[in-house]
Design a protein around this motif. Structure first.
Motif, PDB file in Angstrom:
ATOM      1  N   VAL A  64      -9.548  67.688  94.727  1.00 20.45           N
ATOM      2  CA  VAL A  64     -10.378  68.502  95.627  1.00 20.45           C
ATOM      3  C   VAL A  64      -9.490  69.364  96.522  1.00 20.45           C
ATOM      4  O   VAL A  64      -9.729  70.566  96.699  1.00 20.45           O
ATOM      5  CB  VAL A  64     -11.332  67.622  96.468  1.00 20.45           C
ATOM      6  CG1 VAL A  64     -12.020  68.452  97.553  1.00 20.45           C
ATOM      7  CG2 VAL A  64     -12.352  66.929  95.586  1.00 20.45           C
ATOM      8  N   ILE A  65      -8.445  68.769  97.076  1.00 17.72           N
ATOM      9  CA  ILE A  65      -7.530  69.504  97.952  1.00 17.72           C
ATOM     10  C   ILE A  65      -6.894  70.670  97.197  1.00 17.72           C
ATOM     11  O   ILE A  65      -6.880  71.813  97.678  1.00 17.72           O
ATOM     12  CB  ILE A  65      -6.456  68.555  98.526  1.00 17.72           C
ATOM     13  CG1 ILE A  65      -7.089  67.584  99.520  1.00 17.72           C
ATOM     14  CG2 ILE A  65      -5.322  69.341  99.174  1.00 17.72           C
ATOM     15  CD1 ILE A  65      -6.189  66.427  99.920  1.00 17.72           C
ATOM     16  N   ILE A 134      -9.939  70.056 103.249  1.00 18.70           N
ATOM     17  CA  ILE A 134      -8.524  69.707 103.156  1.00 18.70           C
ATOM     18  C   ILE A 134      -8.125  68.829 104.332  1.00 18.70           C
ATOM     19  O   ILE A 134      -7.450  67.813 104.171  1.00 18.70           O
ATOM     20  CB  ILE A 134      -7.659  70.981 103.085  1.00 18.70           C
ATOM     21  CG1 ILE A 134      -7.908  71.708 101.763  1.00 18.70           C
ATOM     22  CG2 ILE A 134      -6.179  70.654 103.260  1.00 18.70           C
ATOM     23  CD1 ILE A 134      -7.332  73.112 101.702  1.00 18.70           C
ATOM     24  N   ASP A 135      -8.563  69.199 105.531  1.00 22.93           N
ATOM     25  CA  ASP A 135      -8.249  68.430 106.727  1.00 22.93           C
ATOM     26  C   ASP A 135      -8.838  67.025 106.652  1.00 22.93           C
ATOM     27  O   ASP A 135      -8.193  66.051 107.050  1.00 22.93           O
ATOM     28  CB  ASP A 135      -8.765  69.166 107.968  1.00 22.93           C
ATOM     29  CG  ASP A 135      -8.340  68.493 109.248  1.00 22.93           C
ATOM     30  OD1 ASP A 135      -7.126  68.303 109.437  1.00 22.93           O
ATOM     31  OD2 ASP A 135      -9.228  68.140 110.056  1.00 22.93           O
ATOM     32  N   GLU A 139      -3.757  63.555 104.970  1.00 23.77           N
ATOM     33  CA  GLU A 139      -3.121  62.952 106.140  1.00 23.77           C
ATOM     34  C   GLU A 139      -2.684  64.042 107.116  1.00 23.77           C
ATOM     35  O   GLU A 139      -2.812  63.908 108.326  1.00 23.77           O
ATOM     36  CB  GLU A 139      -1.917  62.152 105.652  1.00 23.77           C
ATOM     37  CG  GLU A 139      -1.301  61.232 106.643  1.00 23.77           C
ATOM     38  CD  GLU A 139      -0.228  60.403 105.961  1.00 23.77           C
ATOM     39  OE1 GLU A 139       0.940  60.521 106.371  1.00 23.77           O
ATOM     40  OE2 GLU A 139      -0.546  59.660 105.024  1.00 23.77           O
ATOM     41  N   SER A 140      -2.153  65.125 106.554  1.00 22.56           N
ATOM     42  CA  SER A 140      -1.768  66.299 107.340  1.00 22.56           C
ATOM     43  C   SER A 140      -1.735  67.497 106.405  1.00 22.56           C
ATOM     44  O   SER A 140      -1.692  67.338 105.190  1.00 22.56           O
ATOM     45  CB  SER A 140      -0.397  66.096 107.998  1.00 22.56           C
ATOM     46  OG  SER A 140       0.602  65.901 107.026  1.00 22.56           O
ATOM     47  N   VAL A 153       0.629  76.844 101.193  1.00 25.45           N
ATOM     48  CA  VAL A 153      -0.219  75.946 101.974  1.00 25.45           C
ATOM     49  C   VAL A 153      -0.020  74.559 101.373  1.00 25.45           C
ATOM     50  O   VAL A 153      -0.013  74.409 100.158  1.00 25.45           O
ATOM     51  CB  VAL A 153      -1.698  76.365 101.907  1.00 25.45           C
ATOM     52  CG1 VAL A 153      -2.583  75.402 102.699  1.00 25.45           C
ATOM     53  CG2 VAL A 153      -1.872  77.778 102.434  1.00 25.45           C
ATOM     54  N   TRP A 154       0.186  73.550 102.219  1.00 24.58           N
ATOM     55  CA  TRP A 154       0.509  72.214 101.744  1.00 24.58           C
ATOM     56  C   TRP A 154      -0.376  71.163 102.422  1.00 24.58           C
ATOM     57  O   TRP A 154      -0.950  71.400 103.484  1.00 24.58           O
ATOM     58  CB  TRP A 154       1.979  71.886 101.995  1.00 24.58           C
ATOM     59  CG  TRP A 154       2.373  72.018 103.452  1.00 24.58           C
ATOM     60  CD1 TRP A 154       2.902  73.105 104.064  1.00 24.58           C
ATOM     61  CD2 TRP A 154       2.196  71.026 104.475  1.00 24.58           C
ATOM     62  NE1 TRP A 154       3.070  72.865 105.410  1.00 24.58           N
ATOM     63  CE2 TRP A 154       2.658  71.598 105.686  1.00 24.58           C
ATOM     64  CE3 TRP A 154       1.702  69.733 104.497  1.00 24.58           C
ATOM     65  CZ2 TRP A 154       2.637  70.883 106.887  1.00 24.58           C
ATOM     66  CZ3 TRP A 154       1.684  69.037 105.708  1.00 24.58           C
ATOM     67  CH2 TRP A 154       2.156  69.626 106.885  1.00 24.58           C
TER      68      TRP A 154
END
Length: 163
Positions: A64-65, A134-135, A139-140, A153-154
């Protein structure tokens, strides 16, 4: 896979004489063209890479991310404010997965210098909630400082974060 796709398999990089496979660092990359097939290729690449690393518990969240980051890269990164069209150069986005122990860092790069902007979601709209997802699932997360090559973007996800 699209014609512009290049997949580089993960390799184990031992960090010391007593490290086993679960503690070793591994890295896998996939170059994607900015077309409608890219999301499916990215999900397949993510699933097969994480399963190969025996990190099956992370697959759903990381897929999903990656999908959200890739959608943003195609929608905003390939159509950024500066002129991205270079004759003969395909619009590519990059997907990288880095494993260190029980944590995976996923990153999507694009040629734009425009940074992500978190906006208030419109619950009646089909878009605008990707960075919130994403958030919620990572975790970060963040992005690299943009330069002439663009930005990445990570997001990080740990096996302990997934139920």
């Amino acid at each position: 896979m699209t014609a512009d796709t290049a997949i580089h398999p993960a390799t184990v990089l031992p960090t010391g004489p007593d490290d086993d496979r679960t503690n070793a660092g591994t890295f896998a990359t996939c170059a994607l063209s900015g077309d409608v097939l890219a999301a499916g290729v990215a999900r397949h690449f993510t699933r097969s890479t994480l399963c190969g690393w025996e990190m099956d518990a992370l697959v759903d969240n990381v897929e999903v991310i990656v999908s959200e980051m890739l959608s943003n890269a195609i929608r905003h990164g390939l159509t950024g404010s500066r002129d991205l069209a270079v004759a003969g150069t395909p619009n590519l986005v990059g997907l990288g997965l880095l494993r260190r122990g029980r944590t995976v860092v996923c990153a999507v790069s694009d040629p734009s210098t425009d940074v992500p902007v978190v906006r208030e979601p419109d619950y009646f709209s089909e878009c605008g909630r990707g960075l919130h997802l994403i958030d919620s699932l990572s975790e970060s997360w963040g992005w690299t400082p943009p330069n002439h090559a663009g930005k990445a973007v990570w997001a990080t996800v740990s096996a302990s974060d997934c139920g």
